[in-house]
Each structure stands twice: as C-alpha cells, then as structure tokens.
Design a protein around this motif. Structure first.
Motif, PDB file in Angstrom:
ATOM      1  N   THR A 277      26.570  40.720 -25.042  1.00  0.00           N
ATOM      2  CA  THR A 277      27.378  41.246 -26.144  1.00  0.00           C
ATOM      3  C   THR A 277      27.341  40.220 -27.276  1.00  0.00           C
ATOM      4  O   THR A 277      28.372  39.776 -27.779  1.00  0.00           O
ATOM      5  N   THR A 278      26.133  39.847 -27.646  1.00  0.00           N
ATOM      6  CA  THR A 278      25.906  38.693 -28.521  1.00  0.00           C
ATOM      7  C   THR A 278      25.794  39.043 -29.994  1.00  0.00           C
ATOM      8  O   THR A 278      25.561  38.160 -30.822  1.00  0.00           O
ATOM      9  N   GLY A 279      25.947  40.314 -30.354  1.00  0.00           N
ATOM     10  CA  GLY A 279      25.887  40.690 -31.760  1.00  0.00           C
ATOM     11  C   GLY A 279      24.470  40.848 -32.273  1.00  0.00           C
ATOM     12  O   GLY A 279      23.485  40.729 -31.531  1.00  0.00           O
ATOM     13  N   GLY A 280      24.372  41.114 -33.567  1.00  0.00           N
ATOM     14  CA  GLY A 280      23.080  41.350 -34.203  1.00  0.00           C
ATOM     15  C   GLY A 280      22.445  40.081 -34.719  1.00  0.00           C
ATOM     16  O   GLY A 280      22.559  39.017 -34.106  1.00  0.00           O
ATOM     17  N   TYR A 281      21.783  40.182 -35.887  1.00  0.00           N
ATOM     18  CA  TYR A 281      21.042  39.028 -36.401  1.00  0.00           C
ATOM     19  C   TYR A 281      21.186  38.892 -37.916  1.00  0.00           C
ATOM     20  O   TYR A 281      20.241  38.572 -38.627  1.00  0.00           O
ATOM     21  N   THR A 282      22.403  39.066 -38.410  1.00  0.00           N
ATOM     22  CA  THR A 282      22.620  39.014 -39.858  1.00  0.00           C
ATOM     23  C   THR A 282      22.351  37.640 -40.458  1.00  0.00           C
ATOM     24  O   THR A 282      22.154  37.527 -41.670  1.00  0.00           O
ATOM     25  N   SER A 283      22.367  36.601 -39.645  1.00  0.00           N
ATOM     26  CA  SER A 283      22.156  35.253 -40.180  1.00  0.00           C
ATOM     27  C   SER A 283      20.768  34.703 -39.862  1.00  0.00           C
ATOM     28  O   SER A 283      20.513  33.527 -40.074  1.00  0.00           O
ATOM     29  N   ASN A 284      19.895  35.542 -39.365  1.00  0.00           N
ATOM     30  CA  ASN A 284      18.529  35.113 -39.054  1.00  0.00           C
ATOM     31  C   ASN A 284      17.590  35.661 -40.120  1.00  0.00           C
ATOM     32  O   ASN A 284      17.202  36.835 -40.095  1.00  0.00           O
ATOM     33  N   ALA A 285      17.233  34.814 -41.073  1.00  0.00           N
ATOM     34  CA  ALA A 285      16.426  35.257 -42.208  1.00  0.00           C
ATOM     35  C   ALA A 285      15.073  35.799 -41.777  1.00  0.00           C
ATOM     36  O   ALA A 285      14.592  36.809 -42.310  1.00  0.00           O
ATOM     37  N   GLU A 351      15.190  29.217 -41.992  1.00  0.00           N
ATOM     38  CA  GLU A 351      16.558  28.829 -42.311  1.00  0.00           C
ATOM     39  C   GLU A 351      17.525  29.976 -42.042  1.00  0.00           C
ATOM     40  O   GLU A 351      17.123  31.128 -41.888  1.00  0.00           O
ATOM     41  N   VAL A 352      18.812  29.648 -42.028  1.00  0.00           N
ATOM     42  CA  VAL A 352      19.849  30.665 -41.897  1.00  0.00           C
ATOM     43  C   VAL A 352      19.798  31.569 -43.119  1.00  0.00           C
ATOM     44  O   VAL A 352      19.553  31.116 -44.243  1.00  0.00           O
TER      45      VAL A 352
END
Length: 585
Positions: A277-285, A351-352
C-alpha cells in the motif's frame, strides 16, 4: 504492544532485477520499458527464481527508471523477523488494512518509510451505503460499472471494479463506528442532480466525508483515528522502514521483504503474504516522464506525498509483476502560476519531481469560468472534469491556461454548483459572504498568481497579453458576454447555467496549470487484490491496494465518479487482508 518475533535468518532468493523483464514486455509503452541487455536474476548464492524470465526484447531492469533490485548479501541483513501479515505503507490503504487485521486478531506488521502515518484523503466514494439509502440516493451499479469502464477506455478490469462497487458499503459500515466514536461525523454529498460538461455525463451520489475535532480542538483525520484504533488493540506502526526489495522463495512466491532502516537492513518474513500500500509515483520524475508523459505537458504543481516515488511498484516489478500499460495521472486544474510561467517537470533526470509551482492548490481553478490560452482565445468547454481542461491545455503554448472573472464571482460560483472537492470554493465564498474578494484572495493577489484590474484592457495587460493576443482576448471577452446574454455557448456547448458575464469591475485573472495529486496506474491485480505476472497469473504471497495497484484506471481520473480512488483504496486494502486471513465467504 504486540510485536513480531525474531527468527533465524533463512535462505531466500533476493530478486535482483531480470525477473522484471517479463513484466516490462507487458507495459505496452516503449517509454515505460527501459532498454538494455537482459541479465539473469540471482541471489547472493547464485540461484535464480523459477519465475525469472530473461527477455532481451523487453529490456532489463538495469537501465531507465526501473533500475535493478539492490544486491543485498545475507550477511548485510542485521535482523530477521517473522509475522503473519506484512503491510507496507501506512497511508489510506495501509491503515485500513491494519485496522482490519487488528479486528481479525492477526499477528501483523505495518511498515512505514517515514516517521508518521501518511496524510488522510478524507473524501471517499462508497456505493449504496446507509447514508446514501437514507438520502434516497440509490446508485444503479450496472450503470456505474460501465461508466467507470468508459472513462478508462475499456481498460479497467470490471471484475476488480465490481469489488469496490459491491463491498464499499460494508467498508463504510465497518469504518463508521470507529470514526464516529472518535468524534467524527459523516457528511454525504447528494446535491448533484444537474447536467454538466455540455453532455450526458453520469453523476452518482457516492461521496462521503468524515470530519470532527478532538478534545483539544484539533481536526481529526481518519488515518490517525485508525492508528489510535490499532494502538488500543495492542498494535503499532513500524516507522522508518523503507522498502528495499521483496523476498521470494525458489517457486517465486513472495515470502517477505527487506527494508532499509537507520540500523541497517531488516528482513521481515510474512507467513500469509505481503500487502503493498505504498502509493503512486508523483515524486519520481523519471517514472512520470516515461509512464505519464501528459504530466510533463500540463502540470505546474505536485501536491501529492513526497514519499510517493514508486518504490512499491518497482519492487513488485522486480518480483515479476505486471504494470498497467497506460498511465493514469490524477490531475486537478488548480496549479496557480504567475503570468509567463510554463508547465512541466523542471527537475533533471534522476531527481525528485519538481515543478514551477510550490504553493498549495488554488481551488478556484476548478470553477467553470471563462478560460483562455496565451493566444487570448478559449480552447475548451470549461465545465468538464478537472483534468479535461488540463489535458486540453497541454496543446497550448506553455501548457497553461488563464481564468478570468468579474466582481460577481460569488453569485456565479453559487449558480455553477460544482461537485466534489471543487465545492470548497463555493463553501468558502458562502462562509465569507460579506468579505470582499480582495480580502478573501489577498494571498494570491500578493503573490502575483492573481491579478486585479479596473478595466478589461488593464486586465489583459496585467495577464501578459499583448499585440494580437490582446486583441483576441478582448474580442473573446465580448463574444463570451454575448453567449451569456443569449444563454447559449455557440463555440463549445457549455450549459447555460455555467456561463457568466465579464462586465462588473473590478476584474480578476489567474494563470493555471495542472496540480498532480497522485498516479493511479500500478500493478495489475485480480479481484482478490493479488498481483499478476505478465501472463495474468497470480504471484503467490503478493497483494497490492491503493495507488500502487492497477487494473482500474487509464488515461485519467474519473472526477464525476467522486472519491472513487480513495474509496477503492480502503475497500481493496480491507478485502486483501480478509482474503489472506480466509475471512471472505
């Protein structure tokens, strides 16, 4: 507190990455599949899992955003523990899963990479609950199922969607006493009986919102209430455990996970299974650019969790899972920017993910006011779902749009009667009925993300229109006023009650891009939330729920099916735990 017990370190196959190559072939998007020479997966002892596939045509996990699973020698594991059920991620899904496991008396561990439970998404969609039935708002579930599928261009697994539709009422019945006993009350949104979007969008009464304050007057949050709930039952969250990789036995069954902690690597073996339940990837450019390219074209603000970097999705892919082939970003038209600023990811590869906007969402952007591009012209029916406007704006210069209105904003917004969380603007303006707009939006005016003018000509100048674009903007305003007078939008067919005039000074304008809340494309699952491999076969021991899971969305977030993402998250998390515990009929 109940804790997991230590055990002797047992040999496991720590998947190194090439087992993901079969999964990459299932993506269907060249940009989502890193290309490199295939390698074989092995653990420290050199053995390879039975389900590892070396598919050179799909590329290996050693390049691109996916990378490779870390090589972790057995001697690097500082501690090994055992539990019945391992939950990874303490957000909306993880906390619902933990509370369910606590009710069932399971010996479970819930690991969170940060030092606290994650932010609660308060609104959630649930179908034909006691609240909807009391309001006489029964939903036609067959219509909802097929409308949902239409949003996803037929790429939703209807068997999976059906679980949310069929079980969300039971989840609400389960949650309700937990939340209400803590001092929260449920508000059900049933005021949606109107046309919208210039066409026959189906609207469903399903949005529930629990709110309340504790004895100290602080706002209560569902995830924190659930934390207290599991604490009372003798359980707690294990913090500062960042998922490094999943653990598999020789058959490919997922038997646990390895975490990076401040004390070193810790392995947790799970008897009944692992729930991601780790969420999506909004901070993975890199993932956004590869799997959700629309984000780079129209988003100006990232408003999701900074912890959501896709680590659960990547770990599952390393274990041989399949990911949705089509991206599905949750974008809201609320990323306010200054005139001249562009949409797009501004961070470098690796980068983030960062964007030009760094503020909170500006909810006013979701109102169906007149919107134009940098050429000064309207480009879309402004009364459609949040992301439709942003997707259309991706074709504009800079990927942004400008929203304009006059001093009648309060009356206009009340008449527009939007649904979902865009109602916050209506509620704000109604609450401050006697306050001038300049006072209500003083922060935006001060920052320059909203401009004010005494004339339309001055407004055009302050918004950055010049030359032909300014002339086009002035002509567009005059034409739009004519549409309002005639109560007919001859250009884009916006419904008459959502037209407004631009005649009463002062005038205001704001530039916007999209605000990215989360991504909802993830690991393909079946109706029991079990992760699937590229052949749609179950990966034993591995489950996924929430934004790291897939099989429901494609291309967009269906905004008019209000709260469906959070609703399915808590529903699927509860279902997964019950399935692992053998508690389902």
């Amino acid at each position: 507190m109940k804790t997991i017990t230590e055990s002797k370190l047992s040999r496991r196959n720590f998947l190194t990455g090439a087992a993901a190559t079969g999964a990459l072939a299932a993506f269907g998007l060249a940009g989502c599949a890193p290309q490199a020479k295939a390698e074989s997966a092995s653990d420290a002892s050199g053995s390879a899992p039975a389900n590892a596939k070396a598919d050179a045509s799909a590329g290996s996990a050693s390049a691109g955003w996916l990378g490779s699973a870390p090589e972790i020698a057995a001697g690097d594991i500082k501690e090994t523990k055992t539990t019945e059920l391992l939950i990874i991620g303490a957000g909306n899904g993880g906390m619902a899963a933990a509370a369910t496991a606590a009710d069932l008396g399971l010996d479970f561990t819930i690991c969170e990479k940060s030092g606290s439970v994650q932010r609660t998404r308060h609104w959630f969609g649930a179908i034909n609950t006691k609240y909807t039935e009391a309001a006489g708002a029964h939903v036609d579930t067959a219509q909802l199922l097929n409308e949902f599928t239409r949003y996803a261009s037929g790429q939703a697994d209807q068997r999976v969607v059906r679980v949310w539709i069929d079980e969300s009422a039971e989840v609400t019945d389960w949650l309700d006493p937990i939340l209400t006993s803590a001092g929260m009350t449920c508000a059900f949104d049933n005021d949606i009986d109107h046309e919208t979007g210039g066409t026959s969008f189906a609207l469903f009464p399903m949005e529930h919102y629990y709110s309340g304050k504790d004895s100290a007057g602080e706002a209560l949050e569902r995830n924190k209430v659930l934390l207290a709930y599991i604490n009372d039952k003798g359980y707690d969250v294990t913090y500062n455990h960042s998922l490094a990789k999943l653990v598999q036995d020789d058959s490919g069954k997922v038997t646990g996970a390895v975490f990076e902690t401040p004390e070193g690597y810790v392995q947790i073996d799970a008897e009944k299974g692992v729930l991601l339940t780790t969420g999506g990837y909004t901070s993975n450019a890199d993932m956004l650019r590869a799997c959700n390219p629309m984000v780079d074209r129209c988003v100006t603000l990232q408003y999701g969790s900074p912890n959501n970097v896709g680590d659960g999705i990547k770990a599952a892919l390393w274990a041989g899972a399949q990911k949705d082939a089509v991206g599905a970003p949750m974008i809201f038209d609320r990323g306010a920017v200054k005139p001249g600023e562009d949409a797009g990811i501004v961070s470098a590869p690796g980068e983030v993910a960062t964007f030009i906007g760094t503020d909170k969402q500006f909810n006013l952007g979701s109102q169906p006011l007149m919107k134009v591009a940098r050429d000064g012209k309207r480009f879309v029916n402004e009364s459609t779902p949040y992301d439709f406007c942003c997707f259309a704006a991706a074709g504009n210069e800079g990927g942004v749009f400008c929203q304009v209105f006059d001093s009648n904003l309060k009356e206009d917004v009340k008449r527009f009667s939007t649904i979902g969380c865009s109602r916050q603007t209506q509620q704000l303006l109604a609450k401050q009925a006697d306050a001038p707009l300049d006072e209500i939006y003083a922060d935006q005016l001060e920052k320059g993300t909203m401009v004010k003018a005494d004339t339309i000509e001055e407004l055009a100048d302050k918004l950055g229109f010049s030359g032909e674009a300014k002339e086009a903007f002035l002509a567009e305003v005059e034409k739009y006023n004519g549409f309002y007078d005639a109560q007919a939008d001859a250009d884009f067919g916006k419904e008459p009650y959502r037209l407004s005039a631009l005649r009463e000074a002062p005038f205001y304008g704001c530039w916007y891009g999209g605000s990215l809340l989360t991504t909802v494309d993830g690991i393909r699952i079946n109706a029991d939330m079990q992760a699937l491999d590229p052949n749609n076969q179950v990966i034993e021991g591995l489950y996924a729920a929430g934004d790291c899971s897939g099989s429901m969305f494609a291309n967009n977030y269906p905004e008019y099916i209000v709260g469906c993402a959070c609703g399915r998250t808590i529903t699927f998390a509860r279902h997964a735990v019950r399935h692992m515990a053998g508690d389902l009929a």
